[in-house]
Design an enzyme around this catalytic site. Sequence first.
Site, short mmCIF file in Angstrom:
data_model
loop_
_atom_site.label_atom_id
_atom_site.label_comp_id
_atom_site.label_asym_id
_atom_site.label_seq_id
_atom_site.Cartn_x
_atom_site.Cartn_y
_atom_site.Cartn_z
N GLU A 170 -30.01 5.65 36.41
CA GLU A 170 -31.35 5.12 36.14
C GLU A 170 -32.43 5.59 37.13
O GLU A 170 -33.57 5.81 36.73
CB GLU A 170 -31.28 3.58 36.17
N ASN A 215 -37.38 -10.42 28.65
CA ASN A 215 -36.96 -11.17 29.84
C ASN A 215 -37.56 -10.62 31.13
O ASN A 215 -37.02 -10.81 32.21
CB ASN A 215 -35.43 -11.25 29.90
N TYR A 259 -31.56 3.37 27.75
CA TYR A 259 -30.60 2.33 27.36
C TYR A 259 -29.45 2.89 26.53
O TYR A 259 -28.82 2.15 25.77
CB TYR A 259 -31.32 1.23 26.57
N LYS A 306 -40.99 -5.27 32.91
CA LYS A 306 -41.00 -4.91 31.48
C LYS A 306 -42.38 -5.18 30.84
O LYS A 306 -43.22 -5.89 31.43
CB LYS A 306 -39.90 -5.69 30.76
N HIS A 322 -35.88 -5.72 34.72
CA HIS A 322 -34.60 -5.01 34.59
C HIS A 322 -34.07 -4.72 35.99
O HIS A 322 -34.84 -4.46 36.91
CB HIS A 322 -34.80 -3.67 33.86
N1 UDP Z 1 -30.93 -7.81 25.21
C1 UDP Z 1 -31.31 -8.34 23.99
N2 UDP Z 1 -30.40 -9.14 23.32
C2 UDP Z 1 -29.17 -9.41 23.82
C3 UDP Z 1 -28.80 -8.87 25.06
C4 UDP Z 1 -29.70 -8.07 25.73
O1 UDP Z 1 -32.41 -8.08 23.51
O2 UDP Z 1 -28.40 -10.15 23.18
C5 UDP Z 1 -31.89 -6.94 25.95
C6 UDP Z 1 -32.52 -7.62 27.18
O3 UDP Z 1 -33.86 -7.16 27.31
C7 UDP Z 1 -31.63 -7.11 28.29
C8 UDP Z 1 -31.36 -5.67 27.84
O4 UDP Z 1 -31.21 -5.79 26.43
O5 UDP Z 1 -32.28 -7.19 29.54
C9 UDP Z 1 -30.14 -5.02 28.41
O6 UDP Z 1 -29.02 -5.87 28.18
P1 UDP Z 1 -27.97 -6.15 29.33
O7 UDP Z 1 -26.80 -6.81 28.72
O8 UDP Z 1 -27.72 -4.88 30.10
O9 UDP Z 1 -28.72 -7.22 30.26
P2 UDP Z 1 -29.34 -7.10 31.74
O10 UDP Z 1 -28.49 -6.13 32.51
O11 UDP Z 1 -30.76 -6.60 31.58
O12 UDP Z 1 -29.29 -8.50 32.29
MG MG Z 2 -27.94 -4.20 32.04
#
Ligand code: UDP
Ligand code: MG
Length: 139
Positions: free
Chosen positions: A126, A112, A49, A9, A115
């Site tokens: 994706e 974070n 997304y 990212k 991805h």
């Molecule tokens: N995210 C965020 N706030 C939240 C949860 C997720 O900003 O409370 C962002 C974070 O960058 C995350 C992405 O949205 O990686 C997609 O969320 P997901 O729940 O799919 O998490 P992941 O699969 O990336 O662990």
């Molecule tokens: Mg996810």
Amino acid sequence: MEQTLAIIKPDAVERNLVGKILGRIEKAGLKIVALKMVQLSKGEAKGFYNVHREQPFFDSLTDFMSSGPIVVAVLQGERAIEHWRKIMGATDPAKADPDTLREAFGLSIEKNSVHGSDSPQSAAYEIPYFFSHLELVNP
Ligand code: UDP
Ligand code: MG
């Protein structure tokens, strides 16, 4: 053999962590079968997304994901989806296990660093979002 989409990212590209993260992928034995750097538009980030469009974090997340270059890769291996998610760690870096990428590099629940697809269905959406079949190699 399974394939998953990985993204380094903008927060991680900006801090020159690309080599470290790709090194971790290779050390884990996952094969990189496609790789490139791109910068998403806001609209492209929203499309990627789309599943999260109703979430309160959607607008901020898609701003962040279009804020700078990202590195996208297709990783291949046995249970590659689960394997890569284990290497990444929990979504919230504060809750990620020791020795995971998000624990090591994540700045916040949003920024974070990495991805990974969460299911075969999401990988099937994706991977072609970024790569044509001509851009995937068979190691
Ligand atoms: N995210 C965020 N706030 C939240 C949860 C997720 O900003 O409370 C962002 C974070 O960058 C995350 C992405 O949205 O990686 C997609 O969320 P997901 O729940 O799919 O998490 P992941 O699969 O990336 O662990
Ligand atoms: Mg996810």
